[in-house]
Write a protein that holds these residues in place. Structure first.
Motif, mmCIF file in Angstrom:
data_model
loop_
_atom_site.group_PDB
_atom_site.id
_atom_site.type_symbol
_atom_site.label_atom_id
_atom_site.label_comp_id
_atom_site.label_asym_id
_atom_site.label_seq_id
_atom_site.Cartn_x
_atom_site.Cartn_y
_atom_site.Cartn_z
ATOM 1 N N UNK A 147 5.524 10.684 -0.267
ATOM 2 C CA UNK A 147 6.524 10.097 0.633
ATOM 3 C C UNK A 147 7.641 9.427 -0.170
ATOM 4 N N UNK A 148 7.285 8.794 -1.272
ATOM 5 C CA UNK A 148 8.294 8.146 -2.117
ATOM 6 C C UNK A 148 9.224 9.174 -2.742
ATOM 7 N N UNK A 149 8.703 10.352 -2.974
ATOM 8 C CA UNK A 149 9.439 11.409 -3.651
ATOM 9 C C UNK A 149 10.558 11.982 -2.804
ATOM 10 N N UNK A 187 9.605 22.487 -4.484
ATOM 11 C CA UNK A 187 10.717 23.437 -4.626
ATOM 12 C C UNK A 187 11.683 23.376 -3.431
ATOM 13 N N UNK A 188 11.171 23.440 -2.216
ATOM 14 C CA UNK A 188 12.042 23.401 -1.031
ATOM 15 C C UNK A 188 12.816 22.089 -0.948
ATOM 16 N N UNK A 189 12.152 20.990 -1.256
ATOM 17 C CA UNK A 189 12.796 19.665 -1.256
ATOM 18 C C UNK A 189 13.935 19.643 -2.269
ATOM 19 N N UNK A 190 13.687 20.188 -3.441
ATOM 20 C CA UNK A 190 14.699 20.229 -4.505
ATOM 21 C C UNK A 190 15.884 21.088 -4.066
ATOM 22 N N UNK A 191 15.611 22.244 -3.483
ATOM 23 C CA UNK A 191 16.699 23.117 -3.014
ATOM 24 C C UNK A 191 17.522 22.442 -1.917
ATOM 25 N N UNK A 218 0.810 -1.209 0.000
ATOM 26 C CA UNK A 218 0.000 0.000 0.000
ATOM 27 C C UNK A 218 0.849 1.267 0.000
ATOM 28 N N UNK A 219 1.970 1.277 0.678
ATOM 29 C CA UNK A 219 2.812 2.483 0.772
ATOM 30 C C UNK A 219 3.250 3.010 -0.592
#
Length: 186
Positions: free
Chosen positions: A40-42, A164-168, A33-34
């Protein structure tokens, strides 16, 4: 394609995430299911950070797919150097192996993945290797490679803003500018 997701449209699947976390709108044959909790996978940043903390920056080679795609041979050679293995080895080709796929017959896929059908097949064909071979051949016969559909530009912009923040943070962590991931619609 892997029996986890039954929605053909990624935007629809992503918008179902909150409902799915409550146990709703999950494919009946989904075993893990996850895998439908896409946000979350990203989270590459937290995954990469954890690896760096455990193994150390110098023992990890991070390959950005865009770089690999743009210059596969160079990325391959740099990886051989990083691993300290024979840099003269060349594979026969750098062809794509795991392309985007689509089932030709959705009804047949659903029948083959039905839990009752699987249980019946196990009773009729007890040999696991034989069942795997038959399943592999049926998958091959009923699958077609196709070009991945382009995301809707509005949806893409929404995702670029959301991540965007995750990428930075990832850019800073691995010391590579990844801002192009959110600066343009490709």
């Amino acid at each position: 394609y892997t029996r986890v997701e039954d929605k053909k449209n990624f935007e629809i699947a992503l918008n179902l995430e909150k409902e799915r976390k409550k146990g709703n709108n999950i494919h009946t044959n989904s075993t893990i299911v996850n895998l439908v909790f896409y946000r979350e996978l990203e989270s590459y940043y937290s995954q990469v950070k954890r690896f760096i903390e455990i193994f150390g920056q110098s023992r990890i080679r991070i390959i950005i797919y865009d770089n690999f795609k743009a210059d596969t041979e160079h990325t391959y050679l740099e990886t051989l150097k990083f691993l300290g293995v024979d840099e003269n080895f060349r594979p026969p080709s750098f062809q794509r192996i795991n392309q985007n796929k689509r089932r030709r017959n959705e009804w047949l896929r659903q029948v083959l993945n039905n839990k009752i059908v699987k249980k019946s097949v196990r009773a009729i064909i007890p040999s696991y290797p034989l069942r795997q071979s038959i399943a592999h051949n049926l998958t091959w016969l009923t699958t077609v490679n196709e070009k991945r559909k382009i995301l809707d530009s509005t949806f893409r912009l929404q995702l670029q803003g959301e991540f965007r923040e995750e990428i930075n943070a990832l850019s800073e962590l691995i010391d590579q500018d990844l801002s192009y991931w959110y600066q343009s619609v490709r």
